[in-house]
Scaffold this active site. Structure first.
Site, PDB file in Angstrom:
ATOM      1  N   LYS A  83      94.661 -12.900  12.627  1.00 42.34           N
ATOM      2  CA  LYS A  83      93.505 -13.335  11.852  1.00 42.34           C
ATOM      3  C   LYS A  83      92.287 -12.559  12.312  1.00 42.34           C
ATOM      4  O   LYS A  83      92.147 -12.247  13.509  1.00 42.34           O
ATOM      5  CB  LYS A  83      93.235 -14.838  12.045  1.00 42.34           C
ATOM      6  CG  LYS A  83      92.497 -15.467  10.879  1.00 42.34           C
ATOM      7  CD  LYS A  83      93.411 -15.620   9.658  1.00 42.34           C
ATOM      8  CE  LYS A  83      92.726 -16.376   8.548  1.00 42.34           C
ATOM      9  NZ  LYS A  83      93.647 -16.589   7.409  1.00 42.34           N
ATOM     10  N   GLY A 184      88.705 -31.460  -1.959  1.00 46.00           N
ATOM     11  CA  GLY A 184      88.407 -30.037  -2.013  1.00 46.00           C
ATOM     12  C   GLY A 184      88.888 -29.424  -3.313  1.00 46.00           C
ATOM     13  O   GLY A 184      90.084 -29.421  -3.601  1.00 46.00           O
ATOM     14  N   GLY A 186      88.165 -26.157  -4.504  1.00 50.37           N
ATOM     15  CA  GLY A 186      88.019 -24.709  -4.586  1.00 50.37           C
ATOM     16  C   GLY A 186      89.142 -24.127  -5.424  1.00 50.37           C
ATOM     17  O   GLY A 186      89.803 -24.835  -6.188  1.00 50.37           O
ATOM     18  N   VAL A 188      92.190 -23.150  -4.756  1.00 41.92           N
ATOM     19  CA  VAL A 188      93.515 -23.736  -4.554  1.00 41.92           C
ATOM     20  C   VAL A 188      93.537 -25.196  -4.993  1.00 41.92           C
ATOM     21  O   VAL A 188      94.443 -25.632  -5.712  1.00 41.92           O
ATOM     22  CB  VAL A 188      93.953 -23.603  -3.088  1.00 41.92           C
ATOM     23  CG1 VAL A 188      95.293 -24.313  -2.861  1.00 41.92           C
ATOM     24  CG2 VAL A 188      94.073 -22.140  -2.690  1.00 41.92           C
ATOM     25  N   TYR A 190      91.667 -26.767  -7.106  1.00 40.10           N
ATOM     26  CA  TYR A 190      91.546 -26.898  -8.560  1.00 40.10           C
ATOM     27  C   TYR A 190      92.873 -26.556  -9.242  1.00 40.10           C
ATOM     28  O   TYR A 190      93.320 -27.275 -10.147  1.00 40.10           O
ATOM     29  CB  TYR A 190      90.441 -25.992  -9.084  1.00 40.10           C
ATOM     30  CG  TYR A 190      90.290 -26.081 -10.584  1.00 40.10           C
ATOM     31  CD1 TYR A 190      89.596 -27.132 -11.165  1.00 40.10           C
ATOM     32  CD2 TYR A 190      90.866 -25.125 -11.415  1.00 40.10           C
ATOM     33  CE1 TYR A 190      89.467 -27.226 -12.544  1.00 40.10           C
ATOM     34  CE2 TYR A 190      90.749 -25.210 -12.791  1.00 40.10           C
ATOM     35  CZ  TYR A 190      90.047 -26.260 -13.352  1.00 40.10           C
ATOM     36  OH  TYR A 190      89.941 -26.351 -14.713  1.00 40.10           O
TER      37      TYR A 190
END
Length: 352
Positions: A83, A184, A186, A188, A190
């Site tokens: 990452k 949430g 966002g 994903v 949605y």
């Protein structure tokens, strides 16, 4: 973490390398963490966030890198885990120079780490990185760089994982009439709502951005819930799709669901949380197993695979979770422990 504390954390968590990068000319401040490259080059997105401190940036990168190792391993991908985080405000600190500088850092790593879009970064940012290195994905013209493809595949995998989790917890994978609380909305979250609503689920939705909640109410007939109240909703499934670390003692005390299954990374506040969920009779879908659709899509595109093959591979997420639940039942472990054991076994198989 400083000095020997960092080395101690690396040793305890099995981390291979931490690389700090700085370029005052472009404003770049970045840290790249390689957790494990036994199975192949480390794969993991580039996150840009306005962290409170250097320690917070490093801690986030380490947690996410380890999660990528386990996500790739449990999904049978020939990739390791890594990452990158860039410390800065994605709303005002971005520039071509900054991302090209970061690209030069990647190029010096000679392919040991391959990055892509993550929280706070975009396809355009990846295009700038690609001006300096080939060790990047999700650029313009790729599947990952097309619309919301990666988010779509992540959401599709989470949807299938919710079905598998309901099968385990309730004896039926049907979502018809099931109440799902989605935290949430966002890309994903949605997309997940769309899959769930099409399957007949009743949606309870929450987001800190009111227009997103209003959109879900309008388009999916969802019921809006305030961010602070989403945990206590009487539902079949609680789907956390925002930031990580939300499953703490205070939240556990409020939960009224049979299943926790969502797209957020690092959902557990601590390793003991999965056992506490189990003690409360709540089935936990380990986050890196259920949200692996995006990394599956990225890894397979790097191998030259097309959209149809990627979708078929994402559809194995349900079976992966079934394997996790079966191992948990047979061993007496909680589901997070079972997922780790399965991932570690697959990692050993993939190691050269």
């Amino acid at each position: 973490m400083q000095g020997m504390q960092v080395w101690g954390a690396m040793e305890a968590g099995g981390f291979e390398e931490i690389l700090y990068a700085s370029d005052p000319a472009s404003g770049l401040k970045a840290v790249i963490v390689l957790h494990n490259t036994q199975a192949g080059p480390a794969l993991g997105g580039c996150r840009m966030w306005n962290y409170v401190s250097e320690e917070e940036a490093l801690t986030d990168a380490m947690k996410l890198a380890r999660g990528m190792t386990y996500k790739s391993a449990i999904s049978g991908l020939p990739c390791g885990g890594g990452k990158a985080v860039i410390w800065g405000d994605p709303a005002k600190d971005k520039s071509e120079a900054l991302f090209r500088s970061f690209g030069r850092v990647l190029e010096r790593m000679k392919g040991r780490y391959i990055t892509g879009v993550d929280l706070g970064t975009t396809v355009q940012d990846m295009d700038f990185i690609a001006m300096e290195t080939s060790h990047v994905t999700d650029m313009t013209g790729t599947l990952g760089g097309s619309g919301n493809y990666t988010a779509e595949m992540t959401a599709y995998g989470v949807y299938l994982g919710i079905e598998a989790s309901l099968q385990e917890a309730a004896g039926s994978r049907s979502l018809a009439g099931k109440r799902v609380a989605v935290q949430g909305l966002g890309k994903v979250g949605y997309a997940l709502c769309r899959y769930l609503r099409k399957a007949g689920a009743e949606l309870l939705v929450s987001d800190v951005n009111p227009p997103l909640t209003e959109r879900a109410v309008r388009e999916f007939g969802a019921s809006a819930v305030s961010p602070g109240a989403i945990y206590a909703q009487d539902c079949d499934v609680f789907a956390p799709c925002a930031l990580g670390g939300i499953l703490n003692d205070a939240v556990l005390a409020q939960l009224s669901c049979r299943v926790v299954a969502g797209a957020a990374n690092n959902q557990l506040a601590g390793p003991e949380t999965a056992g506490e969920l189990q003690a409360r009779g709540i089935l936990y879908a380990p986050d890196y197993a259920i949200n692996a659709g995006g990394i599956i899509a990225t890894a397979l595109e790097l191998q030259g695979r097309g959209a149809e093959e990627i979708r078929r591979r994402v559809e194995t997420i349900g079976q992966t979770l079934a394997d996790v639940y079966r191992l948990a039942r047979s061993s007496g472990a909680d589901t997070a422990q079972a997922a780790d054991r399965l991932a570690e076994a697959r990692l050993a198989e993939l190691a050269p």
